[in-house]
Motif scaffolding. Structure first.
Motif, PDB file in Angstrom:
ATOM      1  N   THR A 157       2.581   3.619  -3.690  1.00 40.49           N
ATOM      2  CA  THR A 157       2.955   2.833  -2.526  1.00 40.49           C
ATOM      3  C   THR A 157       3.174   1.407  -2.998  1.00 40.49           C
ATOM      4  OG1 THR A 157       1.700   4.278  -1.069  1.00 40.49           O
ATOM      5  CG2 THR A 157       2.256   2.123  -0.198  1.00 40.49           C
ATOM      6  N   ASP A 158       4.323   1.202  -3.629  1.00 39.36           N
ATOM      7  CA  ASP A 158       4.718  -0.133  -4.055  1.00 39.36           C
ATOM      8  C   ASP A 158       6.238  -0.226  -3.970  1.00 39.36           C
ATOM      9  OD1 ASP A 158       5.865   0.883  -6.501  1.00 39.36           O
ATOM     10  OD2 ASP A 158       3.894   0.803  -7.417  1.00 39.36           O
ATOM     11  N   ASN A 164       8.880   2.232  -5.405  1.00 39.63           N
ATOM     12  CA  ASN A 164       8.964   3.593  -4.875  1.00 39.63           C
ATOM     13  C   ASN A 164       9.295   3.613  -3.387  1.00 39.63           C
ATOM     14  OD1 ASN A 164       8.713   6.466  -5.188  1.00 39.63           O
ATOM     15  ND2 ASN A 164       6.789   6.331  -4.087  1.00 39.63           N
ATOM     16  N   GLU A 165       9.835   2.536  -2.875  1.00 36.81           N
ATOM     17  CA  GLU A 165      10.138   2.448  -1.449  1.00 36.81           C
ATOM     18  C   GLU A 165      11.625   2.208  -1.238  1.00 36.81           C
ATOM     19  OE1 GLU A 165       7.770   2.891   0.872  1.00 36.81           O
ATOM     20  OE2 GLU A 165       6.174   2.980  -0.593  1.00 36.81           O
ATOM     21  N   GLU A 191       7.237  11.168  -2.622  1.00 33.72           N
ATOM     22  CA  GLU A 191       6.312  11.229  -1.492  1.00 33.72           C
ATOM     23  C   GLU A 191       4.884  10.851  -1.882  1.00 33.72           C
ATOM     24  OE1 GLU A 191       6.945  11.663   1.658  1.00 33.72           O
ATOM     25  OE2 GLU A 191       9.051  12.175   1.434  1.00 33.72           O
ATOM     26  N   TRP A 192       4.234  10.166  -0.996  1.00 32.67           N
ATOM     27  CA  TRP A 192       2.858   9.748  -1.200  1.00 32.67           C
ATOM     28  C   TRP A 192       1.964  10.959  -1.427  1.00 32.67           C
ATOM     29  CZ3 TRP A 192      -1.656  10.485   1.665  1.00 32.67           C
ATOM     30  CH2 TRP A 192      -2.724   9.687   1.272  1.00 32.67           C
ATOM     31  N   HIS A 212       9.021   6.547   1.205  1.00 31.03           N
ATOM     32  CA  HIS A 212       8.607   6.749  -0.184  1.00 31.03           C
ATOM     33  C   HIS A 212       9.659   7.610  -0.877  1.00 31.03           C
ATOM     34  CE1 HIS A 212       4.619   5.811   1.496  1.00 31.03           C
ATOM     35  NE2 HIS A 212       4.305   5.433   0.266  1.00 31.03           N
TER      36      HIS A 212
END
Length: 52
Positions: free
Chosen positions: A13-14, A17-18, A6-7, A3
């Protein structure tokens, strides 16, 4: 997979953002002294929009 935001800091969480990170590098990403950080490169950088 890592991430960028950060989560635990409400990072989504897509795919936007990764970023890919090998196990060895991912283990180095953390807050505090000596920790690696990730960010989206700003528009004025050589590679804007990529992950640094």
């Amino acid at each position: 997979m890592h991430h960028i935001t950060e989560w635990k800091a409400d990072g989504p969480t897509d795919i936007s953002n990764e970023d890919l990170a090998c196990d060895a590098c991912h283990a180095l990403v953390h807050e505090g002294p000596g920790g690696w950080q990730t960010r989206v490169a700003p528009t004025e950088s050589e590679y804007p929009g990529r992950t640094d």
